[in-house]
Design a protein around this motif. Structure first.
Motif, short mmCIF file in Angstrom:
data_model
loop_
_atom_site.label_atom_id
_atom_site.label_comp_id
_atom_site.label_asym_id
_atom_site.label_seq_id
_atom_site.Cartn_x
_atom_site.Cartn_y
_atom_site.Cartn_z
N ASP A 22 0.87 -1.28 0.04
CA ASP A 22 0.02 -0.03 0.03
C ASP A 22 0.81 1.08 0.13
OD1 ASP A 22 -2.25 -1.54 0.05
OD2 ASP A 22 -2.31 -1.59 2.25
N ARG A 23 2.11 1.07 0.44
CA ARG A 23 2.72 2.36 0.66
C ARG A 23 4.14 2.00 -0.04
NH1 ARG A 23 5.33 4.34 6.13
NH2 ARG A 23 7.66 4.17 5.27
N LYS A 24 4.70 2.73 -1.28
CA LYS A 24 5.63 2.31 -1.78
C LYS A 24 6.84 2.66 -1.09
CE LYS A 24 3.61 3.41 -6.47
NZ LYS A 24 4.01 4.00 -7.65
N LEU A 25 7.98 1.94 -1.43
CA LEU A 25 9.45 2.11 -1.15
C LEU A 25 9.89 3.61 -1.58
CD1 LEU A 25 10.97 -1.31 -1.84
CD2 LEU A 25 9.80 -0.61 0.51
N LYS A 26 10.14 4.39 -0.85
CA LYS A 26 10.45 5.96 -1.15
C LYS A 26 11.76 6.34 -1.71
CE LYS A 26 6.22 8.03 1.08
NZ LYS A 26 5.66 9.10 1.94
N SER A 27 12.65 5.89 -0.65
CA SER A 27 14.15 6.11 -0.97
C SER A 27 14.86 5.07 -1.68
CB SER A 27 14.75 6.33 0.65
OG SER A 27 14.94 5.22 1.24
N LEU A 28 15.86 5.68 -2.42
CA LEU A 28 16.78 4.45 -3.04
C LEU A 28 17.25 3.52 -2.10
CD1 LEU A 28 18.04 3.85 -5.68
CD2 LEU A 28 19.99 5.55 -4.92
N VAL A 45 11.51 -10.13 -8.76
CA VAL A 45 12.34 -9.14 -9.40
C VAL A 45 11.21 -8.46 -10.61
CG1 VAL A 45 14.08 -8.70 -10.85
CG2 VAL A 45 14.45 -10.46 -8.96
N ASP A 46 10.53 -9.31 -11.14
CA ASP A 46 9.57 -8.79 -12.30
C ASP A 46 8.74 -7.76 -11.58
OD1 ASP A 46 10.90 -10.48 -14.08
OD2 ASP A 46 9.39 -12.20 -13.65
N SER A 47 8.24 -8.10 -10.36
CA SER A 47 7.15 -7.23 -9.72
C SER A 47 7.62 -5.89 -9.34
CB SER A 47 6.65 -7.94 -8.62
OG SER A 47 5.70 -7.06 -7.85
N PHE A 48 8.89 -6.02 -8.95
CA PHE A 48 9.86 -4.83 -8.52
C PHE A 48 10.03 -3.75 -9.78
CE2 PHE A 48 13.47 -2.41 -7.80
CZ PHE A 48 13.39 -1.94 -6.41
N ARG A 49 10.54 -4.76 -10.83
CA ARG A 49 10.88 -3.87 -11.95
C ARG A 49 9.47 -3.13 -12.73
NH1 ARG A 49 14.37 -7.23 -16.17
NH2 ARG A 49 13.86 -5.20 -17.19
N ARG A 50 8.27 -3.75 -12.58
CA ARG A 50 7.14 -2.88 -12.96
C ARG A 50 6.94 -1.65 -12.07
NH1 ARG A 50 5.16 -8.65 -13.56
NH2 ARG A 50 4.14 -8.21 -11.68
N ASP A 55 13.82 3.45 -11.81
CA ASP A 55 14.81 3.46 -10.62
C ASP A 55 15.52 1.87 -10.87
OD1 ASP A 55 14.85 5.82 -9.65
OD2 ASP A 55 13.48 5.40 -8.28
N TYR A 56 14.90 1.04 -11.52
CA TYR A 56 15.53 -0.34 -11.52
C TYR A 56 17.01 -0.60 -11.82
CZ TYR A 56 16.25 -5.14 -12.72
OH TYR A 56 17.00 -6.47 -12.92
N TRP A 57 17.29 0.08 -12.90
CA TRP A 57 18.85 0.21 -13.20
C TRP A 57 19.78 0.53 -12.09
CZ3 TRP A 57 22.24 4.06 -13.86
CH2 TRP A 57 21.58 5.39 -13.82
N LYS A 58 19.43 1.57 -11.31
CA LYS A 58 20.21 2.10 -10.24
C LYS A 58 20.38 1.05 -9.24
CE LYS A 58 17.96 5.74 -10.22
NZ LYS A 58 17.65 7.40 -9.57
N VAL A 59 19.27 0.63 -8.70
CA VAL A 59 19.10 -0.44 -7.62
C VAL A 59 19.68 -1.59 -8.04
CG1 VAL A 59 17.49 -1.76 -6.10
CG2 VAL A 59 16.88 0.75 -6.89
N ALA A 60 19.41 -2.09 -9.35
CA ALA A 60 20.25 -3.34 -9.73
C ALA A 60 21.99 -3.10 -9.97
CB ALA A 60 19.77 -3.78 -10.85
N ALA A 61 22.24 -2.17 -10.34
CA ALA A 61 23.68 -1.83 -10.26
C ALA A 61 24.21 -1.62 -8.87
CB ALA A 61 23.85 -0.39 -11.12
N THR A 72 15.59 -4.72 -22.23
CA THR A 72 14.27 -4.41 -21.83
C THR A 72 14.44 -3.32 -20.52
OG1 THR A 72 13.83 -6.21 -20.09
CG2 THR A 72 13.44 -6.33 -22.25
N VAL A 73 15.61 -2.98 -20.08
CA VAL A 73 15.76 -2.31 -18.84
C VAL A 73 15.79 -0.61 -19.50
CG1 VAL A 73 17.45 -1.45 -16.88
CG2 VAL A 73 17.30 -3.69 -17.60
N LYS A 74 14.97 -0.10 -18.49
CA LYS A 74 14.74 1.46 -18.95
C LYS A 74 16.02 2.36 -18.28
CE LYS A 74 11.13 4.93 -19.13
NZ LYS A 74 9.72 5.45 -18.85
N TYR A 75 16.55 3.02 -19.24
CA TYR A 75 17.78 3.89 -18.76
C TYR A 75 17.38 5.52 -19.00
CZ TYR A 75 20.69 -0.23 -18.48
OH TYR A 75 21.19 -1.55 -18.13
#
Length: 391
Positions: A22-28, A45-50, A55-61, A72-75
């Motif tokens: 219900d509440r998103k993860l706000k900070s990196l 992982v798929d749910s997190f990417r959607r 921010d996925y590329w930063k978190v994954a890096a 498919t990663v959005k940069y």
């Protein structure tokens, strides 16, 4: 609510919903921490990417889980362009035979390093002067963090904290290595105390307790080496010195390249004590040796993978070309260009354990200047101990 969701996604079943909670993860930081706890190939992982595609590329890096080949990663536009250039260069310049060399699978490296530099110099002048000099060992301790080919580090000269007369040296280097080729740029300067351990027929073999300390030598050198690995599909220099590859089977390679360096050497013997000055032949007390080296390199490197986790490398690169003396150099006004014969060599012993790596390696670079019986040899040696972690 978000904490509950994080625990749910962290279970072995990786049960997921359409959203994180219900509440998103706000900070990196929250996203990085959450992402660290889930399996790389899970549905979470798929749910997190959607949910957080921007921010996925930063978190994954930051977690070491970013697949640079995943289109498919959005940069952001600029980052996407950089990734595209990197992937093109990686395929063009960094392709190996996977039976011999494989990637570590990690993009980040954190390492600590202890460098120990030692320089030697030898001067022979017509008329009988033969003098050998050396520096004390200059220890440095540093740390660095690397992502792909970019590294940020800091090194501290610890000699000044333990010696009344620390070695005054400055050293910088830049290294780039891929499957096909390598480039090394370097700079060093020594204007501190130098030990005299040979003077004509007098020799003092204990270089760590010399009879005389000499402050009249200043030497500055800088240059660039570029070389190509002929057996680049099976031989990896990065496995031995960059720790970004694994050498699975032993292999060697002929190495060919070019090298340029500038040598600026000034020697003033007037600061020596009188009892040493009287040993010097003639009346000349100051020498300037300024020249450029232009050489081709042709040598060989071999990686011996003698155990699953162990690797030993030995590389020798003889250099042939010419010295171009500058006008202020000894003999420079009369004999501009002379044959140059230099040598570069290095060895490395590496132990890999999971994502940890440990290495003991050494480097040697020798430069020889010879003109009408005037000879000057300067050599640089380094022994380093490295410990690092890939993630």
């Amino acid at each position: 609510m978000s904490l509950v969701s994080m625990n749910v996604y962290g279970t072995k079943n990786d049960t997921v919903e359409d959203t994180i909670g219900d509440r998103k993860l706000k900070s990196l930081y929250e996203k990085v921490r959450y992402f660290k706890g889930i399996s790389k190939d899970s549905a979470a992982v798929d749910s997190f990417r959607r949910e957080y595609e921007n921010d996925y590329w930063k978190v994954a890096a930051l977690n070491g889980k970013l697949d640079l080949n995943d289109e498919t990663v959005k940069y952001p536009k600029f980052v996407k362009w950089c990734i595209g250039v990197y992937n093109w260069a990686d395929k063009t310049f960094n392709t190996y035979d996977i039976a011999y060399v494989v990637s570590t699978g990690k993009n980040w490296k954190l390492q600590v390093k202890n460098d120990n530099w030692f320089d030697t110099y030898y001067l022979r002048q017509p008329g009988g002067l033969r003098i050998g000099m050396s520096t004390d060992v200059a220890p440095n301790v540093g740390a660095s963090i690397s992502f792909l080919g970019v590294s940020l580090g800091y090194s501290l000269n610890v000699d000044k904290y333990f010696s009344d007369e620390p070695v005054k040296q400055k050293r910088f280097d830049f290294n780039f290595t891929c499957a096909l080729l390598a480039v090394d740029a370097f700079y060093s300067k020594n204007n501190g105390t130098t030990n005299i351990n040979k003077l004509n027929d007098y020799k003092n073999y204990n270089i760590f307790k010399p009879d005389y300390n000499f402050t009249g030598l200043t030497i500055e050198t800088y240059g660039l080496d570029a070389y190509y690995f002929l057996n680049n599909k099976k031989y990896s220099q990065s496995a031995a010195y960059g720790f970004s590859k694994y050498q699975k089977k032993s292999a060697g390679s002929l190495i060919a390249g070019v090298t340029f360096s500038r040598q600026n050497v000034s020697i003033d013997f007037n600061s020596l004590p009188h009892d040493i000055l009287v040993k010097l032949p003639g009346e000349k007390r100051e020498y300037n040796i300024h020249y450029n080296d232009y050489c081709v390199m042709l040598g060989y490197g071999y990686n011996w993978a003698f155990n699953r986790n162990w690797l030993f490398n030995a590389t020798v690169l003889p250099c042939f070309g010419f010295n171009h003396s500058l006008s202020e150099s000894e003999q420079g006004r009369f004999l501009k260009d002379k044959l140059a014969m230099n040598v570069k060599a290095k060895i490395s012993l590496v132990y890999n354990h999971n994502n940890f790596y440990y290495s003991l390696n050494g480097k040697y670079s020798g430069h020889f200047y010879n003109a009408n019986d005037f000879r000057f040899i300067n050599s640089y040696m380094n022994l380093a101990v490295v410990a690092g972690f890939r993630f």
